[in-house]
Design a protein around this motif. Structure first.
Motif, short mmCIF file in Angstrom:
data_model
loop_
_atom_site.label_atom_id
_atom_site.label_comp_id
_atom_site.label_asym_id
_atom_site.label_seq_id
_atom_site.Cartn_x
_atom_site.Cartn_y
_atom_site.Cartn_z
N VAL A 170 0.85 -1.18 0.00
CA VAL A 170 0.00 0.00 0.00
C VAL A 170 0.89 1.24 0.00
N GLN A 171 0.59 2.14 -0.91
CA GLN A 171 1.34 3.38 -0.96
C GLN A 171 0.39 4.55 -1.15
N LEU A 172 0.69 5.64 -0.46
CA LEU A 172 -0.07 6.87 -0.60
C LEU A 172 0.92 8.00 -0.89
N GLN A 173 0.61 8.79 -1.87
CA GLN A 173 1.48 9.88 -2.28
C GLN A 173 0.66 11.17 -2.30
N CYS A 194 -4.16 12.79 -3.19
CA CYS A 194 -3.50 11.63 -2.60
C CYS A 194 -3.65 10.47 -3.56
N ALA A 195 -2.57 10.11 -4.21
CA ALA A 195 -2.59 8.98 -5.14
C ALA A 195 -2.38 7.69 -4.36
N VAL A 196 -3.25 6.75 -4.58
CA VAL A 196 -3.29 5.52 -3.79
C VAL A 196 -2.97 4.32 -4.67
N SER A 197 -2.17 3.40 -4.16
CA SER A 197 -1.93 2.15 -4.86
C SER A 197 -1.86 1.02 -3.85
N PHE A 220 -4.49 -0.92 -2.83
CA PHE A 220 -5.76 -1.30 -2.25
C PHE A 220 -6.87 -0.53 -2.97
N SER A 221 -8.10 -0.96 -2.71
CA SER A 221 -9.23 -0.36 -3.40
C SER A 221 -9.92 0.68 -2.54
N ILE A 266 -11.03 6.95 -9.13
CA ILE A 266 -10.67 5.53 -9.04
C ILE A 266 -9.56 5.28 -8.03
N ASN A 267 -8.49 6.03 -8.12
CA ASN A 267 -7.37 5.75 -7.21
C ASN A 267 -6.73 7.02 -6.66
#
Length: 122
Positions: A1-4, A21-24, A26-27, A71-72
């Motif tokens: 899980v990453q948040l930017q 906040c760009a998320v990768s 997880f949904s 979406i993300n």
């Protein structure tokens, strides 16, 4: 899980900023995500959160800030900024489907972005 997190900067009182906040990993459909902030010399505090399209706001943010998502990415549109909004802003996510009563509790969030500094000053 990453948040930017991104989008911070210097703005004059009354101005606006949009944080992202760009998320990768997880949904956003399943788990909550929130914005917290830490003013200089103060404790970290909840700003706004979103879970299953339900939105939660701290009192100082209500009516001026809007949290949204695609979406993300989660955005925090901040309008009518005040000097007291000056802080480092963090996005955070939880691996739990938090009930409404726990959305504001920073200890319930497992993953944190690196923070983005917002300075409101003339």
């Amino acid at each position: 899980v990453q948040l930017q997190a991104s989008g911070g900067g210097l703005v004059t009182p009354g101005g606006s900023l949009r944080l992202s906040c760009a998320v990768s990993g997880f949904s956003l459909d399943d788990y909550p995500i929130a914005w917290f902030r830490q003013p200089p010399g103060k404790e970290r505090e909840f700003v706004a959160g979103i879970r299953n399209n339900m939105k939660f706001y701290a009192h100082p943010a209500r009516g001026r800030f809007t949290i949204s998502r695609d979406i993300n990415t989660v955005h925090l549109q901040m309008n009518i900024l005040k000097p007291e909004d000056t802080a480092t802003y963090y996005c955070a996510s939880s691996s739990l489907r938090l009930p409404s009563g726990l959305m504001r509790d920073s200890t319930r969030y497992d993953y944190w972005g690196q923070g983005t500094l917002v300075t409101v000053s003339s």
